[in-house]
Design a protein around this motif. Structure first.
Motif, short mmCIF file in Angstrom:
data_model
loop_
_atom_site.label_atom_id
_atom_site.label_comp_id
_atom_site.label_asym_id
_atom_site.label_seq_id
_atom_site.Cartn_x
_atom_site.Cartn_y
_atom_site.Cartn_z
N MET A 131 1.79 2.12 -2.57
CA MET A 131 1.15 1.92 -1.26
C MET A 131 1.71 1.16 -0.70
O MET A 131 0.87 0.26 0.59
CB MET A 131 -0.13 0.73 -2.34
CG MET A 131 -0.88 1.45 -2.85
SD MET A 131 -1.77 2.47 -2.94
CE MET A 131 -2.55 2.54 -2.03
N ASN A 132 3.00 0.64 -0.65
CA ASN A 132 3.89 -0.04 0.63
C ASN A 132 4.29 0.98 1.54
O ASN A 132 4.76 0.58 2.71
CB ASN A 132 4.45 -1.59 0.40
CG ASN A 132 5.03 -2.16 1.15
OD1 ASN A 132 4.69 -1.99 1.99
ND2 ASN A 132 6.45 -2.75 0.74
N ASP A 133 3.64 1.83 1.11
CA ASP A 133 4.92 3.19 1.69
C ASP A 133 4.52 3.27 3.13
O ASP A 133 3.20 2.88 3.35
CB ASP A 133 4.92 4.40 1.12
CG ASP A 133 5.45 5.83 1.40
OD1 ASP A 133 7.11 5.52 1.72
OD2 ASP A 133 5.03 6.57 2.58
N ASP A 134 5.02 3.27 4.31
CA ASP A 134 4.69 3.94 5.58
C ASP A 134 3.25 5.12 5.60
O ASP A 134 2.66 5.01 6.79
CB ASP A 134 5.35 4.87 6.31
CG ASP A 134 6.74 2.99 6.49
OD1 ASP A 134 6.53 1.91 6.13
OD2 ASP A 134 7.58 4.01 7.25
N MET B 17 -4.49 2.24 2.82
CA MET B 17 -5.22 1.25 2.39
C MET B 17 -5.74 0.03 3.00
O MET B 17 -5.87 -0.93 2.57
CB MET B 17 -3.95 0.66 1.85
CG MET B 17 -4.15 -0.60 0.75
SD MET B 17 -2.57 -1.43 -0.17
CE MET B 17 -2.52 -2.86 1.05
N VAL B 18 -5.17 -0.02 3.59
CA VAL B 18 -5.61 -1.17 4.72
C VAL B 18 -6.75 -0.42 5.28
O VAL B 18 -7.78 -1.63 5.72
CB VAL B 18 -4.99 -1.32 6.10
CG1 VAL B 18 -5.23 -1.73 7.17
CG2 VAL B 18 -3.32 -1.97 5.50
N ASP B 19 -7.35 1.53 5.71
CA ASP B 19 -8.11 1.58 6.16
C ASP B 19 -9.42 0.48 5.32
O ASP B 19 -10.71 0.86 5.39
CB ASP B 19 -8.46 3.51 5.91
CG ASP B 19 -8.08 3.02 7.47
OD1 ASP B 19 -7.93 1.91 7.95
OD2 ASP B 19 -7.64 4.45 7.67
N ASN B 20 -9.22 1.16 3.88
CA ASN B 20 -10.26 1.01 2.81
C ASN B 20 -10.11 -0.67 2.29
O ASN B 20 -11.44 -1.04 1.12
CB ASN B 20 -9.73 1.88 1.29
CG ASN B 20 -10.04 3.04 1.77
OD1 ASN B 20 -10.68 3.46 1.62
ND2 ASN B 20 -8.46 4.15 1.61
N LEU C 107 -5.44 -6.47 10.99
CA LEU C 107 -4.79 -5.77 9.89
C LEU C 107 -4.65 -4.58 9.74
O LEU C 107 -3.47 -3.99 10.02
CB LEU C 107 -5.84 -6.05 8.31
CG LEU C 107 -4.40 -6.06 7.50
CD1 LEU C 107 -3.21 -6.73 7.15
CD2 LEU C 107 -5.65 -6.30 5.77
N LYS C 108 -5.99 -3.90 10.36
CA LYS C 108 -5.82 -2.24 11.09
C LYS C 108 -4.46 -2.38 11.65
O LYS C 108 -3.65 -1.32 12.25
CB LYS C 108 -6.91 -1.71 11.24
CG LYS C 108 -7.14 -1.25 9.93
CD LYS C 108 -8.82 -0.79 10.51
CE LYS C 108 -9.64 -0.20 8.83
NZ LYS C 108 -10.90 -0.33 9.48
N GLU C 109 -4.47 -2.90 13.24
CA GLU C 109 -3.90 -2.61 14.48
C GLU C 109 -2.46 -3.85 14.14
O GLU C 109 -1.17 -3.06 14.58
CB GLU C 109 -3.75 -3.91 15.19
CG GLU C 109 -5.40 -3.28 15.72
CD GLU C 109 -6.11 -4.16 16.72
OE1 GLU C 109 -5.23 -5.87 17.06
OE2 GLU C 109 -6.93 -3.95 17.24
N ALA C 110 -2.57 -4.49 12.49
CA ALA C 110 -0.62 -4.86 12.68
C ALA C 110 -0.02 -3.62 11.78
O ALA C 110 1.80 -3.51 12.26
CB ALA C 110 -1.02 -6.15 11.89
#
Length: 170
Positions: free
Chosen positions: A2-5, A11-14, A23-26
């Protein structure tokens, strides 16, 4: 995983929580920062490898072996050319001697020239054998240096692998 680029943005989208849009922008900034850090780390490793005295010595030794090999090839070519010249000279001398031979001395002079040619051929054979032995000795030295270089490279790779393993565990 889940930490993969590639999977982190999914994951952040969900994620549904307060500030999820920030968070999505970061995420892209973090991915870019992570890539820059990896690139800097690779550059530092490359610079460390370039400054490694063992690597520098191994490269110098490799260059020395290559130069010796080139010199050996040139020496062998010179020796072969010299043998060819000597053989042509011997042939020319034989023809000259044959043209001067007349009358009753034909058999005697011819026999002497044949002995000279035989002696000369023996000298050429001996010279070729000596050159062949010297070439084999040089080849053994080159093989020995190659083995040393391979050993040094293997030791270096093992140290790098252990170093990398130590950084992963640390």
């Amino acid at each position: 995983f889940m930490n993969d680029d590639e999977t982190l943005p999914i994951m952040v989208d969900n994620i549904t929580c307060y500030g999820a849009d920030r968070l999505k922008e970061a995420v892209p900034k973090w991915v870019q920062k992570k890539a820059q850090m990896q690139q800097q780390q690779q550059e530092m490793q490359q610079q460390a490898m370039q400054n490694d005295p063992a690597l520098i010595r191994a490269q110098a030794e490799k260059m020395k072996i290559e130069e010796q090999s080139k010199q050996n090839q040139v020496d062998n070519q010179i020796a072969i050319a010299q043998l060819q010249i000597d053989q042509e000279l011997a042939q020319a001398k034989l023809l000259e001697a044959e043209s001067k031979i007349t009358g009753m001395h034909v058999d005697q002079v011819l026999k002497m020239e044949q002995q000279e040619l035989s002696r000369f051929n023996h000298q050429i054979d001996a010279t070729v054998k000596v050159a062949d032995l010297e070439f084999k000795e040089h080849q053994k030295e080159i093989d020995s240096h190659s083995a040393i270089l391979k050993h040094a490279e293997l030791a270096h790779n093992i140290r790098q692998a252990n170093k990398s393993k130590g950084e992963e565990n640390g």
